[in-house]
Write a protein that holds these residues in place. Structure first.
Motif, PDB file in Angstrom:
ATOM      1  N   LEU A  12      -4.357  14.418   0.396  1.00  0.00           N
ATOM      2  CA  LEU A  12      -4.820  14.567   1.087  1.00  0.00           C
ATOM      3  C   LEU A  12      -5.812  13.338   0.819  1.00  0.00           C
ATOM      4  CD1 LEU A  12      -6.325  17.710   2.746  1.00  0.00           C
ATOM      5  CD2 LEU A  12      -3.777  16.333   3.755  1.00  0.00           C
ATOM      6  N   VAL A  89      -3.063  10.078   7.050  1.00  0.00           N
ATOM      7  CA  VAL A  89      -3.376  10.958   6.825  1.00  0.00           C
ATOM      8  C   VAL A  89      -4.218  12.062   7.678  1.00  0.00           C
ATOM      9  CG1 VAL A  89      -3.951  13.101   5.311  1.00  0.00           C
ATOM     10  CG2 VAL A  89      -3.114  10.452   4.304  1.00  0.00           C
ATOM     11  N   LEU A  93      -2.509  15.445  10.012  1.00  0.00           N
ATOM     12  CA  LEU A  93      -3.373  16.479   9.976  1.00  0.00           C
ATOM     13  C   LEU A  93      -3.346  16.048  11.340  1.00  0.00           C
ATOM     14  CD1 LEU A  93      -5.860  16.593   7.704  1.00  0.00           C
ATOM     15  CD2 LEU A  93      -3.683  17.830   7.604  1.00  0.00           C
ATOM     16  N   LEU A 123     -12.993  14.828   7.329  1.00  0.00           N
ATOM     17  CA  LEU A 123     -11.874  15.258   6.261  1.00  0.00           C
ATOM     18  C   LEU A 123     -11.714  16.420   7.032  1.00  0.00           C
ATOM     19  CD1 LEU A 123      -8.999  15.814   5.485  1.00  0.00           C
ATOM     20  CD2 LEU A 123      -9.813  16.648   3.402  1.00  0.00           C
TER      21      LEU A 123
END
Length: 214
Positions: A12, A89, A93, A123
């Motif tokens: 990630l 990324v 997600l 994140l």
């Protein structure tokens, strides 16, 4: 709602890139030769070398008066500072969540550094939870850590997938747990004969796409 288990470093988040940026700046600050970054990256072994052993190797090579504890702190803080979340990324997600997958990070490492990366990069807004080996008391590839990840979001492992870059920790752990997996090859060839990933991908974005398509 299936569970999507994901490694953190070099899956990630680009830990290798962050370490190289920090390492070059550190070497410049002590007047080391520019090409020594290759030595530093090599001895770091993609983060697998114990931090204290790495600090001792740096101190010995450059005869530094800086204490090992200060060097370890500089390493921890420097890698966190230079770690970024790729917007694509994050987007992948979010797409996974929108279609019903539940992303959970499963990471080996120290709680302070790993949580700092997750929160500082933002994140944490795109995952349901995370499990870090230091806090869990067990590390990948032990199947127990994957079970703890499922328990953290009150889900079962049935139907889950694992995405990661480590053949042993991520793919071996998935195989031991009976889960399908996607290996991020990062330009490498698969060599382990004990188990194999279900899929291979060049990065986490195509890996997530492969899971969703599958």
């Amino acid at each position: 709602m299936p569970l999507l288990l994901l490694d953190l470093d070099n899956t990630l988040l680009d830990r290798a890139g962050a370490f190289r940026v920090w390492g070059q700046a550190f070497l410049d600050s002590i007047g080391a030769p520019y090409d020594d970054i290759d030595w530093l990256v090599s001895i770091d072994a993609d983060g697998l070398t114990d931090r204290w052993d790495l600090a001792d190797a740096i101190r010995d090579r450059y005869q530094l008066r800086m204490s090992s504890i200060d060097l370890v702190e500089a390493l921890h803080d420097g890698v966190v500072e230079h770690t970024r979340l790729d917007p694509l990324v994050a987007c992948s997600l979010q797409i996974a969540r929108d279609v019903g997958w539940v992303p959970v990070v499963v990471s080996n490492g120290a709680v302070r550094q790993q949580e700092a990366k997750i929160r500082r990069t933002g994140l944490d807004r795109y995952i349901a939870d995370w499990v870090i080996s230091e806090a869990a008391g067990v590390s990948k590839p032990n199947p127990r850590i994957f079970a703890l990840a499922a328990e953290s979001v009150r889900m079962r492992l049935r139907g889950a997938w694992m995405i990661g870059d480590s053949p042993e920790a991520d793919i071996g752990g998935a195989a031991a747990t009976g889960l399908p997996s996607v290996w991020l090859h990062r330009g490498r060839q698969w060599l382990d004969q004990r188990f194999t990933p279900t899929r291979q991908a060049s990065g986490v974005i195509p890996a997530v796409a492969a899971v969703l398509a599958g």
